[in-house]
Design a protein around this motif. Structure first.
Motif, PDB file in Angstrom:
ATOM      1  N   THR A  18       2.722 -24.247  30.845  1.00 46.14           N
ATOM      2  CA  THR A  18       2.026 -24.489  32.105  1.00 46.14           C
ATOM      3  C   THR A  18       1.595 -23.163  32.735  1.00 46.14           C
ATOM      4  OG1 THR A  18       3.340 -26.468  32.451  1.00 46.14           O
ATOM      5  CG2 THR A  18       2.205 -25.592  34.375  1.00 46.14           C
ATOM      6  N   PHE A  19       2.407 -22.126  32.561  1.00 46.97           N
ATOM      7  CA  PHE A  19       2.092 -20.830  33.159  1.00 46.97           C
ATOM      8  C   PHE A  19       0.841 -20.197  32.552  1.00 46.97           C
ATOM      9  CE2 PHE A  19       6.677 -21.362  33.864  1.00 46.97           C
ATOM     10  CZ  PHE A  19       6.664 -21.354  35.255  1.00 46.97           C
ATOM     11  N   THR A  20       0.443 -20.633  31.361  1.00 48.73           N
ATOM     12  CA  THR A  20      -0.786 -20.097  30.769  1.00 48.73           C
ATOM     13  C   THR A  20      -2.019 -20.616  31.501  1.00 48.73           C
ATOM     14  OG1 THR A  20      -1.035 -21.878  29.129  1.00 48.73           O
ATOM     15  CG2 THR A  20       0.325 -19.961  28.493  1.00 48.73           C
ATOM     16  N   LYS A  21      -1.848 -21.600  32.360  1.00 52.22           N
ATOM     17  CA  LYS A  21      -2.966 -22.142  33.129  1.00 52.22           C
ATOM     18  C   LYS A  21      -3.210 -21.355  34.419  1.00 52.22           C
ATOM     19  CE  LYS A  21      -3.539 -25.304  30.079  1.00 52.22           C
ATOM     20  NZ  LYS A  21      -4.497 -25.025  29.030  1.00 52.22           N
ATOM     21  N   LEU A  22      -2.285 -20.457  34.782  1.00 50.51           N
ATOM     22  CA  LEU A  22      -2.528 -19.561  35.910  1.00 50.51           C
ATOM     23  C   LEU A  22      -3.554 -18.521  35.477  1.00 50.51           C
ATOM     24  CD1 LEU A  22       1.101 -18.900  37.217  1.00 50.51           C
ATOM     25  CD2 LEU A  22      -0.675 -20.238  38.337  1.00 50.51           C
ATOM     26  N   SER A  23      -4.361 -18.049  36.393  1.00 54.13           N
ATOM     27  CA  SER A  23      -5.378 -17.069  36.061  1.00 54.13           C
ATOM     28  C   SER A  23      -4.782 -15.664  36.069  1.00 54.13           C
ATOM     29  CB  SER A  23      -6.512 -17.155  37.084  1.00 54.13           C
ATOM     30  OG  SER A  23      -7.501 -16.220  36.787  1.00 54.13           O
ATOM     31  N   TYR A  24      -4.963 -14.961  34.959  1.00 52.72           N
ATOM     32  CA  TYR A  24      -4.490 -13.590  34.814  1.00 52.72           C
ATOM     33  C   TYR A  24      -5.629 -12.734  34.282  1.00 52.72           C
ATOM     34  CZ  TYR A  24       0.199 -15.754  34.417  1.00 52.72           C
ATOM     35  OH  TYR A  24       1.350 -16.463  34.614  1.00 52.72           O
ATOM     36  N   GLY A  25      -5.505 -11.454  34.457  1.00 52.42           N
ATOM     37  CA  GLY A  25      -6.387 -10.507  33.802  1.00 52.42           C
ATOM     38  C   GLY A  25      -5.608  -9.784  32.724  1.00 52.42           C
ATOM     39  N   VAL A  26      -6.266  -8.847  32.059  1.00 54.35           N
ATOM     40  CA  VAL A  26      -5.597  -7.990  31.083  1.00 54.35           C
ATOM     41  C   VAL A  26      -5.850  -6.556  31.518  1.00 54.35           C
ATOM     42  CG1 VAL A  26      -5.374  -7.325  28.658  1.00 54.35           C
ATOM     43  CG2 VAL A  26      -5.920  -9.700  29.259  1.00 54.35           C
ATOM     44  N   TYR A  27      -4.766  -5.823  31.707  1.00 63.84           N
ATOM     45  CA  TYR A  27      -4.837  -4.476  32.276  1.00 63.84           C
ATOM     46  C   TYR A  27      -3.976  -3.518  31.473  1.00 63.84           C
ATOM     47  CZ  TYR A  27      -5.820  -7.745  36.064  1.00 63.84           C
ATOM     48  OH  TYR A  27      -6.310  -8.787  36.790  1.00 63.84           O
ATOM     49  N   VAL A  85      -8.681  -1.906  34.270  1.00 58.49           N
ATOM     50  CA  VAL A  85      -9.143  -3.269  34.003  1.00 58.49           C
ATOM     51  C   VAL A  85      -9.856  -3.285  32.654  1.00 58.49           C
ATOM     52  CG1 VAL A  85     -10.568  -5.173  34.839  1.00 58.49           C
ATOM     53  CG2 VAL A  85      -9.448  -3.627  36.489  1.00 58.49           C
ATOM     54  N   LEU A  86      -9.418  -4.160  31.761  1.00 59.93           N
ATOM     55  CA  LEU A  86     -10.076  -4.289  30.468  1.00 59.93           C
ATOM     56  C   LEU A  86     -11.129  -5.383  30.536  1.00 59.93           C
ATOM     57  CD1 LEU A  86      -7.095  -3.916  27.974  1.00 59.93           C
ATOM     58  CD2 LEU A  86      -8.585  -2.159  28.953  1.00 59.93           C
ATOM     59  N   GLY A  87     -12.173  -5.225  29.724  1.00 58.99           N
ATOM     60  CA  GLY A  87     -13.266  -6.185  29.679  1.00 58.99           C
ATOM     61  C   GLY A  87     -13.259  -6.957  28.377  1.00 58.99           C
ATOM     62  N   GLU A  88     -14.060  -7.999  28.335  1.00 60.18           N
ATOM     63  CA  GLU A  88     -14.167  -8.807  27.121  1.00 60.18           C
ATOM     64  C   GLU A  88     -14.649  -7.985  25.942  1.00 60.18           C
ATOM     65  OE1 GLU A  88     -16.492 -12.275  28.068  1.00 60.18           O
ATOM     66  OE2 GLU A  88     -14.853 -13.160  29.242  1.00 60.18           O
ATOM     67  N   ASN A  89     -15.399  -6.908  26.203  1.00 60.09           N
ATOM     68  CA  ASN A  89     -15.891  -6.042  25.134  1.00 60.09           C
ATOM     69  C   ASN A  89     -14.995  -4.836  24.883  1.00 60.09           C
ATOM     70  OD1 ASN A  89     -18.217  -7.635  24.611  1.00 60.09           O
ATOM     71  ND2 ASN A  89     -19.177  -6.760  26.423  1.00 60.09           N
ATOM     72  N   SER A  90     -13.891  -4.720  25.622  1.00 57.28           N
ATOM     73  CA  SER A  90     -12.939  -3.635  25.363  1.00 57.28           C
ATOM     74  C   SER A  90     -12.290  -3.880  24.005  1.00 57.28           C
ATOM     75  CB  SER A  90     -11.848  -3.588  26.438  1.00 57.28           C
ATOM     76  OG  SER A  90     -12.372  -3.267  27.703  1.00 57.28           O
ATOM     77  N   PRO A 147     -14.652  -8.872  33.165  1.00 56.06           N
ATOM     78  CA  PRO A 147     -13.211  -8.640  33.060  1.00 56.06           C
ATOM     79  C   PRO A 147     -12.565  -9.654  32.106  1.00 56.06           C
ATOM     80  CG  PRO A 147     -13.879  -8.578  35.352  1.00 56.06           C
ATOM     81  CD  PRO A 147     -15.072  -9.070  34.567  1.00 56.06           C
ATOM     82  N   MET A 148     -11.682  -9.143  31.251  1.00 60.28           N
ATOM     83  CA  MET A 148     -10.992  -9.999  30.297  1.00 60.28           C
ATOM     84  C   MET A 148      -9.902 -10.789  31.013  1.00 60.28           C
ATOM     85  SD  MET A 148      -8.825  -8.995  26.854  1.00 60.28           S
ATOM     86  CE  MET A 148     -10.132  -7.993  26.179  1.00 60.28           C
ATOM     87  N   THR A 149      -9.903 -12.091  30.814  1.00 55.52           N
ATOM     88  CA  THR A 149      -8.817 -12.913  31.338  1.00 55.52           C
ATOM     89  C   THR A 149      -7.764 -13.068  30.252  1.00 55.52           C
ATOM     90  OG1 THR A 149      -9.765 -15.000  30.586  1.00 55.52           O
ATOM     91  CG2 THR A 149     -10.382 -14.229  32.827  1.00 55.52           C
ATOM     92  N   TYR A 150      -6.582 -13.449  30.667  1.00 57.85           N
ATOM     93  CA  TYR A 150      -5.506 -13.681  29.717  1.00 57.85           C
ATOM     94  C   TYR A 150      -5.860 -14.856  28.812  1.00 57.85           C
ATOM     95  CZ  TYR A 150      -0.670 -12.708  28.392  1.00 57.85           C
ATOM     96  OH  TYR A 150       0.460 -12.333  27.729  1.00 57.85           O
ATOM     97  N   ALA A 151      -6.546 -15.854  29.355  1.00 55.87           N
ATOM     98  CA  ALA A 151      -6.978 -17.002  28.549  1.00 55.87           C
ATOM     99  C   ALA A 151      -7.944 -16.539  27.453  1.00 55.87           C
ATOM    100  CB  ALA A 151      -7.626 -18.060  29.436  1.00 55.87           C
ATOM    101  N   TYR A 152      -8.886 -15.658  27.792  1.00 58.43           N
ATOM    102  CA  TYR A 152      -9.828 -15.124  26.810  1.00 58.43           C
ATOM    103  C   TYR A 152      -9.069 -14.374  25.717  1.00 58.43           C
ATOM    104  CZ  TYR A 152     -13.853 -12.593  24.899  1.00 58.43           C
ATOM    105  OH  TYR A 152     -14.808 -12.088  24.065  1.00 58.43           O
ATOM    106  N   TYR A 153      -8.106 -13.560  26.131  1.00 53.39           N
ATOM    107  CA  TYR A 153      -7.293 -12.793  25.186  1.00 53.39           C
ATOM    108  C   TYR A 153      -6.592 -13.721  24.185  1.00 53.39           C
ATOM    109  CZ  TYR A 153      -3.341  -9.983  23.487  1.00 53.39           C
ATOM    110  OH  TYR A 153      -2.406  -9.359  22.711  1.00 53.39           O
ATOM    111  N   HIS A 154      -6.024 -14.822  24.665  1.00 56.28           N
ATOM    112  CA  HIS A 154      -5.309 -15.744  23.780  1.00 56.28           C
ATOM    113  C   HIS A 154      -6.250 -16.655  22.988  1.00 56.28           C
ATOM    114  CE1 HIS A 154      -1.145 -14.877  24.622  1.00 56.28           C
ATOM    115  NE2 HIS A 154      -1.461 -14.758  25.897  1.00 56.28           N
ATOM    116  N   ASN A 155      -7.266 -17.214  23.658  1.00 59.48           N
ATOM    117  CA  ASN A 155      -8.110 -18.229  23.027  1.00 59.48           C
ATOM    118  C   ASN A 155      -9.222 -17.667  22.163  1.00 59.48           C
ATOM    119  OD1 ASN A 155      -6.581 -20.203  24.316  1.00 59.48           O
ATOM    120  ND2 ASN A 155      -7.915 -20.229  26.101  1.00 59.48           N
TER     121      ASN A 155
END
Length: 167
Positions: free
Chosen positions: A5-14, A67-72, A143-151
């Protein structure tokens, strides 16, 4: 309880950076950073007690949120997230400095801070930082989200991450 359930919270990657003793730059990958107030500009980060960066922030009284980006490059996450700065130099080249803090090559923005308070939990320290500087480096990256990082990247969480779930 469903820990996913905690993966549904919005996070960034830093990447949170600071200084080790002797003036060596260090840092760790993190996903817990948030703005607390706009005036005075204040942010909070959460760093595991076992991370070398935690002690470095406590000793130096400063940190930077990169802050990391989707293209980082995903290699940045691996470099700062899956080995200890205690045992290795995570900066292969001398980093660019902003407000006397190391900035990660490949970050799309940074926020530099002076620690003004800290709260200890059982496993993490929540550092409260007064913002002393902030700049956007790359306007064109998202900005890269944690969801993007995982999915999308299919990345894993290191064992010291607040969102780590043992498989």
């Amino acid at each position: 309880m469903n820990n996913f359930t905690f993966t549904k919270l919005s996070y960034g990657v830093y990447v949170i950076t600071s200084w080790a003793e002797g003036g060596r730059p260090t840092g760790c990958t993190a996903n817990s950073a948030m703005q607390v107030t706009s005036s005075p500009a204040t942010v909070a980060i959460s760093i595991n007690h076992d991370n070398f960066t935690n002690a470095c922030i406590k000793n130096s009284g400063m940190f930077a949120i990169n802050v990391l980006g989707e293209n980082s490059s995903p290699a940045i996450i691996g470099n700062f997230g899956f080995k200890s700065g205690k045992d290795s130099d995570k900066f292969t080249e001398k980093p660019e400095l902003r407000d006397f803090l190391p900035i990660v090559d490949g970050a799309i923005a940074y926020i530099t801070c002076k620690v003004i308070d800290a709260m200890e939990s059982e496993t993490h320290t929540v550092f409260l930082g007064e913002v002393i500087g902030a700049e956007i480096i790359d306007e064109n990256d998202t900005p890269m989200t944690y969801a993007y990082y995982h999915n999308v990247i299919k990345g894993k969480s290191p064992k010291n991450a607040p969102t780590y779930i043992e498989e």
